[in-house]
Design an enzyme around this catalytic site. Structure first.
Site, PDB file in Angstrom:
ATOM      1  N   TYR A 103       0.839  -1.193   0.000  1.00  0.00           N
ATOM      2  CA  TYR A 103       0.000   0.000   0.000  1.00  0.00           C
ATOM      3  C   TYR A 103       0.882   1.254   0.000  1.00  0.00           C
ATOM      4  O   TYR A 103       1.327   1.729   1.040  1.00  0.00           O
ATOM      5  CB  TYR A 103      -0.933   0.012   1.205  1.00  0.00           C
ATOM      6  N   PRO A 120     -14.829  -7.191   2.446  1.00  0.00           N
ATOM      7  CA  PRO A 120     -15.940  -7.780   3.203  1.00  0.00           C
ATOM      8  C   PRO A 120     -17.310  -7.207   2.858  1.00  0.00           C
ATOM      9  O   PRO A 120     -18.324  -7.825   3.186  1.00  0.00           O
ATOM     10  CB  PRO A 120     -15.574  -7.440   4.656  1.00  0.00           C
TER      11      PRO A 120
END
Length: 278
Positions: free
Chosen positions: A56, A203
């Protein structure tokens, strides 16, 4: 009712609804201040598990979390991931599980996060060019040296999980999983049987984008958003599930965290459970 906490590796207690920091990628100084504010707000809201990775921003995300949260609250666990390298020309990234590379990224993670030990260090992907025994063995060595507290894996199969567990104790698995995507159902079941934390990435999406259907109907019944319903379903799915929804907006963060207090009825859970795509 399932517990709101889980002990990573049977030791480190964290809240079951964490925060994925991958969207905190500032460009301008104003964006940086906004990202710092989101990270700090997550902790204010009681989040005790934050997930990042070397990938990231090639370490920039780790540095931002340190800027925002160091010195870290005692109850906060910052998990990171290693094993991805910048790609060659025409290739954005490439997997790299060579022992010396993994060691280097662990050292960089310790420095960027300003830690002496990474409480949960995850192999971002298994490098098919390097024996898994070498990759897991390197993490075991780093654990023995005190640089890693607990070892995790990401995007693995049941067979890979079992092979790795023969080399090092695996405390967490981070695979893609949500109410509409159950490709790794067998991996979740293996984690549940072994008491291993299962951190589903992605999710919420695509459940949150559904404007109609069963998810929207349940959301209307409980007075919540589709994203909150998707998270509530995951928290009900298994006591080892620790969702790590990510966002770069405080309002969205607060919405996600509020899902930890949402309870679905057995009938509502079953309706959502039947939604898995073939």
């Amino acid at each position: 009712m399932a517990s709101d906490t889980f002990r990573i590796g049977g030791e480190r207690a964290v809240g079951r609804l964490g925060f994925g920091a991958m969207h905190l990628r500032p460009g301008s100084e104003q964006e940086r201040r906004s990202c710092v504010a989101v990270a700090r707000r997550a902790v204010e809201l009681g989040v005790t598990l934050i997930d990042t990775a070397h990938l990231y921003g090639w370490g920039a995300n780790e540095e931002l979390l340190a800027e925002a949260l160091y010195p870290y609250p005692e109850e906060l666990l910052v998990a990171t991931k290693v094993g991805v390298a910048r790609g060659r020309p025409g290739q954005e990234i490439e997997l790299c599980g060579r022992p010396e590379f993994l060691r280097g990224q662990v050292e960089e993670g310790l420095r960027r996060l300003r830690l002496e030990r990474l409480e949960l260090l995850q192999l971002h992907r298994v490098d098919p060019k390097v024996p898994l025994a070498d990759q897991a063995g390197t993490l075991r060595e780093l654990q023995d040296e005190g640089k890693i507290g607990h070892v995790g894996l990401s995007e693995v199969t049941v067979a890979q999980l079992e092979e790795a567990r023969g080399i090092v104790e695996v405390a967490g698995v981070q695979n893609r999983y949500n109410v509409l995507d159950r490709e790794y159902e067998a991996v979740l079941e293996a984690c549940e049987a072994a008491g291993i934390a299962f951190l589903p990435w992605r999710p919420v999406h695509p459940a949150a984008s559904q404007g109609a259907g069963e998810i929207a109907a349940v959301a209307a019944e409980v007075g919540a958003t589709a994203a909150q319903v998707a998270l509530a379903w995951l928290l009900e799915r298994s006591p080892v599930v620790l969702p790590i929804p990510g966002t770069s907006r405080i309002a969205h963060l607060e919405e996600n965290v509020a899902a930890s207090g949402l309870r679905l009825s057995g009938e509502q859970y079953d309706r959502l459970d039947r939604l898995a795509a073939p």
